[in-house]
Motif scaffolding. Structure first.
Motif, mmCIF file in Angstrom:
data_model
loop_
_atom_site.group_PDB
_atom_site.id
_atom_site.type_symbol
_atom_site.label_atom_id
_atom_site.label_comp_id
_atom_site.label_asym_id
_atom_site.label_seq_id
_atom_site.Cartn_x
_atom_site.Cartn_y
_atom_site.Cartn_z
ATOM 1 N N LEU A 198 -0.860 11.271 1.209
ATOM 2 C CA LEU A 198 -0.231 11.730 2.444
ATOM 3 C C LEU A 198 -0.985 11.210 3.662
ATOM 4 C CD1 LEU A 198 1.777 13.488 4.023
ATOM 5 C CD2 LEU A 198 0.246 15.447 3.618
ATOM 6 N N GLY A 199 -2.310 11.330 3.644
ATOM 7 C CA GLY A 199 -3.103 10.845 4.773
ATOM 8 C C GLY A 199 -3.006 9.338 4.939
ATOM 9 N N GLY A 200 -3.016 8.607 3.818
ATOM 10 C CA GLY A 200 -2.888 7.163 3.905
ATOM 11 C C GLY A 200 -1.535 6.748 4.456
ATOM 12 N N SER A 201 -0.496 7.460 4.076
ATOM 13 C CA SER A 201 0.841 7.154 4.591
ATOM 14 C C SER A 201 0.925 7.449 6.080
ATOM 15 C CB SER A 201 1.893 7.973 3.834
ATOM 16 O OG SER A 201 1.912 7.622 2.461
ATOM 17 N N GLU A 202 0.320 8.553 6.508
ATOM 18 C CA GLU A 202 0.307 8.862 7.947
ATOM 19 C C GLU A 202 -0.446 7.786 8.726
ATOM 20 O OE1 GLU A 202 0.497 13.737 7.968
ATOM 21 O OE2 GLU A 202 -1.420 12.740 7.655
ATOM 22 N N ARG A 203 -1.492 7.256 8.125
ATOM 23 C CA ARG A 203 -2.240 6.177 8.793
ATOM 24 C C ARG A 203 -1.357 4.948 8.973
ATOM 25 N NH1 ARG A 203 -4.421 2.186 6.032
ATOM 26 N NH2 ARG A 203 -4.591 3.435 4.138
ATOM 27 N N LEU A 204 -0.615 4.563 7.938
ATOM 28 C CA LEU A 204 0.273 3.401 8.047
ATOM 29 C C LEU A 204 1.374 3.630 9.072
ATOM 30 C CD1 LEU A 204 0.719 2.360 4.299
ATOM 31 C CD2 LEU A 204 -0.682 1.241 6.034
ATOM 32 N N LEU A 205 1.912 4.853 9.114
ATOM 33 C CA LEU A 205 3.015 5.137 10.032
ATOM 34 C C LEU A 205 2.567 5.148 11.489
ATOM 35 C CD1 LEU A 205 6.026 5.910 10.211
ATOM 36 C CD2 LEU A 205 5.316 8.304 10.104
ATOM 37 N N SER A 206 1.367 5.616 11.734
ATOM 38 C CA SER A 206 0.918 5.787 13.120
ATOM 39 C C SER A 206 0.133 4.599 13.656
ATOM 40 C CB SER A 206 0.050 7.048 13.233
ATOM 41 O OG SER A 206 -1.103 6.936 12.408
ATOM 42 N N SER A 207 -0.276 3.671 12.793
ATOM 43 C CA SER A 207 -1.135 2.562 13.232
ATOM 44 C C SER A 207 -0.516 1.228 12.834
ATOM 45 C CB SER A 207 -2.539 2.687 12.612
ATOM 46 O OG SER A 207 -3.110 3.935 12.921
ATOM 47 N N GLU A 257 6.545 -1.555 9.051
ATOM 48 C CA GLU A 257 6.733 -0.106 8.831
ATOM 49 C C GLU A 257 7.493 0.039 7.521
ATOM 50 O OE1 GLU A 257 8.377 2.957 7.922
ATOM 51 O OE2 GLU A 257 9.827 2.553 9.513
ATOM 52 N N PRO A 258 6.811 0.393 6.429
ATOM 53 C CA PRO A 258 7.421 0.270 5.100
ATOM 54 C C PRO A 258 8.263 1.454 4.647
ATOM 55 C CG PRO A 258 5.107 0.871 4.888
ATOM 56 C CD PRO A 258 5.383 0.730 6.364
ATOM 57 N N GLU A 273 0.832 -1.204 0.000
ATOM 58 C CA GLU A 273 0.000 0.000 0.000
ATOM 59 C C GLU A 273 0.867 1.254 0.000
ATOM 60 O OE1 GLU A 273 -3.946 1.749 2.346
ATOM 61 O OE2 GLU A 273 -2.745 0.145 3.250
ATOM 62 N N ALA A 274 1.936 1.260 0.803
ATOM 63 C CA ALA A 274 2.836 2.417 0.829
ATOM 64 C C ALA A 274 3.497 2.621 -0.534
ATOM 65 C CB ALA A 274 3.891 2.229 1.912
ATOM 66 N N TRP A 277 8.113 19.264 -6.421
ATOM 67 C CA TRP A 277 9.227 18.563 -5.773
ATOM 68 C C TRP A 277 9.239 18.839 -4.273
ATOM 69 C CZ3 TRP A 277 13.182 20.942 -3.059
ATOM 70 C CH2 TRP A 277 14.188 20.086 -2.584
ATOM 71 N N ALA A 278 8.970 20.087 -3.879
ATOM 72 C CA ALA A 278 8.997 20.430 -2.460
ATOM 73 C C ALA A 278 7.959 19.630 -1.684
ATOM 74 C CB ALA A 278 8.759 21.929 -2.271
ATOM 75 N N PHE A 279 6.802 19.364 -2.305
ATOM 76 C CA PHE A 279 5.784 18.577 -1.608
ATOM 77 C C PHE A 279 6.250 17.145 -1.373
ATOM 78 C CE2 PHE A 279 2.477 15.337 -2.237
ATOM 79 C CZ PHE A 279 1.868 15.443 -1.001
ATOM 80 N N VAL A 280 6.719 16.457 -2.432
ATOM 81 C CA VAL A 280 7.101 15.056 -2.247
ATOM 82 C C VAL A 280 8.323 14.948 -1.329
ATOM 83 C CG1 VAL A 280 6.059 14.243 -4.389
ATOM 84 C CG2 VAL A 280 8.423 15.075 -4.426
ATOM 85 N N ARG A 281 9.235 15.936 -1.426
ATOM 86 C CA ARG A 281 10.406 15.900 -0.535
ATOM 87 C C ARG A 281 9.992 16.143 0.923
ATOM 88 N NH1 ARG A 281 13.592 14.699 2.271
ATOM 89 N NH2 ARG A 281 15.871 14.981 2.294
ATOM 90 N N SER A 282 9.010 17.013 1.127
ATOM 91 C CA SER A 282 8.512 17.242 2.490
ATOM 92 C C SER A 282 7.756 16.022 3.003
ATOM 93 C CB SER A 282 7.605 18.473 2.519
ATOM 94 O OG SER A 282 8.316 19.639 2.152
ATOM 95 N N MET A 283 7.057 15.336 2.114
ATOM 96 C CA MET A 283 6.363 14.114 2.508
ATOM 97 C C MET A 283 7.371 13.035 2.894
ATOM 98 S SD MET A 283 3.529 11.964 0.348
ATOM 99 C CE MET A 283 3.047 10.304 0.830
ATOM 100 N N LYS A 284 8.472 12.951 2.146
ATOM 101 C CA LYS A 284 9.509 11.980 2.480
ATOM 102 C C LYS A 284 10.085 12.271 3.858
ATOM 103 C CE LYS A 284 13.888 10.217 2.356
ATOM 104 N NZ LYS A 284 15.090 10.576 3.114
#
Length: 442
Positions: free
Chosen positions: A326-335, A396-397, A185-186, A248-255
């Motif tokens: 972004l929201g889906g990734s935050e869900r995977l990271l926190s849960s 944790e992917p 999923e990630a 680029w700034a968005f994806v780099r900030s997401m990383k």
């Protein structure tokens, strides 16, 4: 080298074991005949070449610190992206030999050192204790009575372990499948990021300067339709460059948002300061939620483009997808996978393996003093603990995904796409010619 004919009499087998040994020697000394059973290695030059992708990082080099060869330190070496060269090596006929020969260097197996040592130590203790309490055989084959006859031998029946094996297998299968699903999923979230960053910049580039319908002069809600105007190359380069940079700034900030601060904070700040204007970089770095701020700046950059608002709406649909990834990734990271499930699986597996030597002792009665139970226990422990370790590493992917490589590629692709903007469209006569060419079809 083939064996000379005058030496063949020295290898004449007299027993079945000697016949087998002779056959093995002949195969080993005749590479041409042996290779007849394997496909020709026509891609040797390709597989020996270094990886052609900048996204592949591992494995650790011999100079790497020991802490980076297993556990948390090794995760950065698992960020692999395959190209054709890697797939050729992945499918090669020698993959089994290569994987077996690298077992001692496996980071997964190194992480299991304490667990495997515990089960193997119990098996070793059991062999020694039962030999002392039940008798043993010395190296000459002589039988000896028990040294401590007052104590019984320690054994357990094998039946409970046999009955519990399917349940343990189901727990491990669910654990690994759930963890792999999280990794998959990630990876799909980042695949959507890659696809829609291209889509966004392609639409912005192709639609730049089209503020209205330039062909028929129709009005929209009573407002007269303006005609296409010549494009200022410098302004176009700046505005589309801002779209590319903010993408680029968005994806780099997401990383950075999904990475450990100790690993990425310094590099993130340096990269933003190097690529963005000082006030832009400072605004994103100082934000409480950096990806949201970068996405806002991207919205502003899109809004400044000279094009019809309906086309801007189409471009902005990509930003909604970015919010979802972004929201889906935050869900995977926190849960994580529910902790009570992971803990029960680990406790079940540990207890099962720690007690297994007591049930295996009687099964190895044909070996000298049951000693072969020790390597068998070690092998079973590595295999089953390894499955649980794989699931834990995949759960944790983000720290095993090549997110930095994705960001670099996205930045390069977006810069290339916006460089195509308006080629051949700057002059007024070119605009009028295109309008005339399209008019009959409308």
């Amino acid at each position: 080298r083939p064996i000379p004919s005058h030496m063949h009499h020295k290898f004449t087998p007299t027993t079945p074991k000697m016949k087998l040994l002779s056959a093995l020697l002949l195969l080993a000394s005749s590479p041409a005949q042996t290779l007849a059973f394997a496909p020709a290695n026509n891609h040797a030059a390709v597989t020996s070449a270094p990886s052609s992708t900048s996204l592949q990082m591992g494995p650790p080099t011999p100079e790497s610190l020991l802490a980076e060869t297993y556990g948390e330190g090794s995760r950065k070496y698992r960020r692999t992206v395959y190209t054709h060269n890697e797939w050729v090596k992945h499918r090669s006929s020698d993959r089994f030999i290569r994987n077996i020969s690298s077992m001692i260097n496996s980071g997964v197996y190194k992480s299991l050192g304490r667990e495997v040592f515990a089960t193997t130590a119990i098996a070793t203790f059991l062999v020694v204790f039962n030999a002392l309490t039940g008798g043993y055989t010395d190296l000459s084959g002589a039988q000896h009575e028990a040294v401590i006859a007052a104590l019984p031998q320690l054994t357990l029946p094998l039946t409970p372990f046999t009955l519990l094996s399917p349940s343990l297998g189901l727990l491990l299968v669910f654990r690994t499948n759930s963890s792999y699903g999280r990794w998959d999923e990630a990876r799909k979230f980042w695949g959507l990021n890659i696809n829609h960053t291209r889509d966004l910049n392609r639409m912005a580039t192709a639609w730049y300067g089209h503020e209205s319908d330039p062909w028929d002069g129709t009005e929209f809600m009573g407002a007269p339709s303006s005609k296409a105007e010549p494009i200022d190359p410098a302004e176009r380069q700046y505005l589309l460059g801002q779209v590319s940079l903010m993408t680029w700034a968005f994806v780099r900030s997401m990383k950075r948002h999904l990475s450990p601060p100790a690993e990425d904070e310094e590099s993130y700040v340096a990269e933003l300061n190097a690529r963005l204007a000082p006030e832009q970089a400072e605004a994103i770095i100082a934000a409480a939620h950096r990806p949201n701020r970068a996405l806002y700046d991207l919205s502003v950059a899109i809004d400044r483009l000279p094009m019809h608002f309906m086309r801007k709406n189409e471009i902005n649909k990509n930003l909604s997808i970015f919010e979802d990834t972004l929201g889906g990734s935050e869900r995977l990271l926190s849960s994580p996978i529910p902790l009570f499930y992971s803990r029960h699986t680990a406790r079940f597996l540990s207890t099962w393996l720690l007690l297994l030597p007591f049930a295996l002792y009687g099964q190895f009665g044909d070996s000298w003093n049951h000693v072969m139970m020790v390597p068998a226990t070690a092998f079973i422990s590595v295999s089953l603990f390894g499955i649980e370790e794989l699931a834990t590493q995949l759960e944790e992917p983000f720290t095993i995904l090549p997110m930095q490589g994705f960001c670099d590629k996205i930045g390069g692709w977006c810069d290339e796409i916006v460089s195509w903007a308006g080629q051949g469209q700057e002059a007024e006569e070119a605009i009028q010619s295109n309008i005339a060419d399209m008019a009959p079809s409308r």
